[in-house]
Design a protein around this motif. Structure first.
Motif, PDB file in Angstrom:
ATOM      1  N   LEU A  16       0.829  -1.207   0.000  1.00 55.86           N
ATOM      2  CA  LEU A  16       0.000   0.000   0.000  1.00 55.86           C
ATOM      3  C   LEU A  16       0.864   1.258   0.000  1.00 55.86           C
ATOM      4  O   LEU A  16       0.571   2.214  -0.745  1.00 55.86           O
ATOM      5  N   LEU A  17       1.915   1.280   0.800  1.00 52.20           N
ATOM      6  CA  LEU A  17       2.787   2.459   0.824  1.00 52.20           C
ATOM      7  C   LEU A  17       3.429   2.685  -0.538  1.00 52.20           C
ATOM      8  O   LEU A  17       3.479   3.823  -1.028  1.00 52.20           O
ATOM      9  N   ALA A  19       2.259   1.710  -3.439  1.00 52.81           N
ATOM     10  CA  ALA A  19       1.224   2.133  -4.382  1.00 52.81           C
ATOM     11  C   ALA A  19       0.824   3.584  -4.167  1.00 52.81           C
ATOM     12  O   ALA A  19       0.618   4.338  -5.137  1.00 52.81           O
ATOM     13  N   LEU A  20       0.728   4.001  -2.926  1.00 50.86           N
ATOM     14  CA  LEU A  20       0.356   5.397  -2.646  1.00 50.86           C
ATOM     15  C   LEU A  20       1.425   6.365  -3.136  1.00 50.86           C
ATOM     16  O   LEU A  20       1.112   7.432  -3.691  1.00 50.86           O
ATOM     17  N   LEU A  21       2.688   6.018  -2.941  1.00 50.21           N
ATOM     18  CA  LEU A  21       3.757   6.894  -3.418  1.00 50.21           C
ATOM     19  C   LEU A  21       3.786   6.947  -4.941  1.00 50.21           C
ATOM     20  O   LEU A  21       4.028   7.998  -5.532  1.00 50.21           O
ATOM     21  N   TRP A  22       3.543   5.796  -5.574  1.00 53.14           N
ATOM     22  CA  TRP A  22       3.485   5.787  -7.047  1.00 53.14           C
ATOM     23  C   TRP A  22       2.324   6.649  -7.530  1.00 53.14           C
ATOM     24  O   TRP A  22       2.469   7.417  -8.480  1.00 53.14           O
ATOM     25  N   TRP A  23       1.175   6.536  -6.880  1.00 55.63           N
ATOM     26  CA  TRP A  23       0.013   7.334  -7.278  1.00 55.63           C
ATOM     27  C   TRP A  23       0.287   8.821  -7.076  1.00 55.63           C
ATOM     28  O   TRP A  23      -0.086   9.651  -7.917  1.00 55.63           O
ATOM     29  N   ALA A  24       0.931   9.164  -5.961  1.00 59.19           N
ATOM     30  CA  ALA A  24       1.254  10.566  -5.719  1.00 59.19           C
ATOM     31  C   ALA A  24       2.192  11.100  -6.792  1.00 59.19           C
ATOM     32  O   ALA A  24       2.010  12.214  -7.307  1.00 59.19           O
ATOM     33  N   SER A  27       0.505  11.705 -10.059  1.00 60.07           N
ATOM     34  CA  SER A  27      -0.389  12.859 -10.063  1.00 60.07           C
ATOM     35  C   SER A  27       0.345  14.170 -10.312  1.00 60.07           C
ATOM     36  O   SER A  27      -0.301  15.200 -10.549  1.00 60.07           O
ATOM     37  N   THR A 176       1.404   9.558   3.294  1.00 58.45           N
ATOM     38  CA  THR A 176       1.217   8.193   2.777  1.00 58.45           C
ATOM     39  C   THR A 176       1.599   7.144   3.811  1.00 58.45           C
ATOM     40  O   THR A 176       0.950   6.098   3.917  1.00 58.45           O
ATOM     41  N   VAL A 179      -1.320   6.579   6.255  1.00 61.18           N
ATOM     42  CA  VAL A 179      -2.386   5.724   5.704  1.00 61.18           C
ATOM     43  C   VAL A 179      -1.942   4.260   5.694  1.00 61.18           C
ATOM     44  O   VAL A 179      -2.696   3.358   6.097  1.00 61.18           O
ATOM     45  N   ALA A 180      -0.720   4.011   5.237  1.00 60.69           N
ATOM     46  CA  ALA A 180      -0.217   2.639   5.193  1.00 60.69           C
ATOM     47  C   ALA A 180      -0.116   2.042   6.590  1.00 60.69           C
ATOM     48  O   ALA A 180      -0.413   0.853   6.795  1.00 60.69           O
TER      49      ALA A 180
END
Length: 389
Positions: A16-17, A19-24, A27, A176, A179-180
């Motif tokens: 999850l961490l 994926a969140l960093l990749w999504w950030a 963006s 991030t 959240v993770a």
């Protein structure tokens, strides 16, 4: 908790961490769209772009010294000095892979030794959150050489460039990683059901206080002594003979100093003392965390204490930075926005890792010695007074 049960939440949190960093990072290009100026002002967009760029596969415009090679990311660089975009893509791949690799072992150890049950939920959440920041910072550090090579001048002032690159991307990590950590702890709580007894270790209060004091003294050495500006300046100016490893001062500051301060000078004494309250808060957070940590762990091993001390130091840094944000915001009125005030959030994590590891080892050894003395004294008293129950 067995390794099999603890591995599930650690893997989920690591994925999850990452994926969140990749999504950030993915963006970040949206901030350059024509309509973005109608949603947020230009200064805020520039600030957000600066925070997100270290996690974005789209190379920053400042890093391109010529026309982009054909094919974009993954293409080959031309011979006119433009950066190697294939190296840039490799650096980001190493960075995201390293986030996962560094997060999982630390989260696994924390979840196993600090399971989120029997009143440990808040402590486990905060510890895993702090470890997420450490994992992200280490990932930025190990991937930095590829990024320097991608810019085409990695051999020029290599260590100062490396230090500057390590300090990037930390603001995104704060959000991030939280959240993770929340998801990791929730999954760990579910995985802990039916895992059998997860008792707390019985630790004498005096031994825990001695261990916390010894560990906090290590943190105070960095925060009070090494971070004093004349001493920090001496570290900054360390410069061996030329070569790739010359000018290590910036890197030493990253990994050794938890702050920076000097005598009041022209600053009013009251304001100076007010800002030193943030340093006091950091030390208080570290001492309290190290005082409670042995009693929260299922077993106070050296790795668990060292990891816990690192997390306690990171949490102390975050607490002190939030206090400074509040002080700066109160003193500036409406002149500075939240994004500007939070620019320094997440600073000092490399130093927290270094000093926290040493503090954790010192605290663990002190705890063992103190507990051993307490048991010896209790055995002596029992031998001298057999009638005592």
């Amino acid at each position: 908790m067995r390794y099999g049960r603890a591995a599930i939440p650690a893997l989920v949190g690591g994925l999850l961490l990452t994926a969140l960093l990749w999504w950030a990072g993915a963006s970040a290009p949206a901030l350059h769209l024509p309509g973005s100026a109608n949603v947020i002002d230009g200064q805020a967009a520039a600030q957000l772009d600066h925070w997100l760029t270290p996690w974005s596969y789209a190379p920053p415009a400042s890093g391109q010294y010529g026309a982009e090679p054909p094919g974009g990311i993954g293409g080959t660089a031309s011979s006119d000095g433009t950066p190697y975009l294939a190296l840039y893509a490799t650096a980001l791949q190493v960075r995201f892979g390293a986030v996962f690799v560094f997060f999982v072992p630390g989260a696994l150890l924390l979840v196993r030794r600090l399971p989120p049950v029997h009143g440990r939920m808040p402590a486990a959440l905060l510890a895993v959150w702090a470890w997420g920041l450490v994992a992200g910072t280490l990932a930025v550090a190990v991937s930095a050489p590829w990024l320097l090579a991608a810019q085409g001048h990695g051999s020029y002032r290599f260590l100062p460039q490396l230090a500057a690159m390590i300090s990037s991307g930390r603001q995104v990590l704060v959000a991030t990683a939280l959240v993770a950590a929340a998801v990791t702890v929730l999954v760990a709580r579910v995985a802990a059901k039916g895992a059998g007894p997860l008792p707390r270790e019985a630790v004498p209060a005096r031994a825990a206080r001695l261990a916390a004091t010894a560990g906090t003294a290590v943190i105070a050495l960095s925060l009070v002594v090494l971070s004093y500006q004349p001493v920090a300046a001496a570290l900054q100016t360390v410069s061996p003979n030329g070569g790739l490893l010359a000018e290590p001062g910036d890197l030493l500051r990253q990994w050794l100093l938890l702050g920076g301060w000097t005598t009041p000078g022209g600053t009013p004494l009251g304001d100076w003392l007010l800002y030193r309250a943030a340093d006091v808060l950091l030390l208080a957070v570290v001492w309290c965390a190290l005082r409670w940590l042995p009693g929260l762990l299922t077993r106070a091993t050296v790795p668990a204490m060292a990891t816990g001390a690192v997390c306690a130091t990171v949490l102390g840094l975050l607490a002190s930075q939030l206090l400074r944000m509040a002080l700066d915001g109160a003193g500036s009125g409406q002149r500075w926005g939240l994004l500007y005030l939070s620019a320094n959030i997440g600073d000092g994590v490399p130093a927290a890792l270094t000093c926290g590891l040493v503090a954790g080892v010192v605290a663990s050894l002190t705890l063992r010695v103190a507990v051993g003395h307490a048991k010896s004294a209790e055995a002596t008293v029992s031998a001298e007074d057999p009638a005592r129950p």
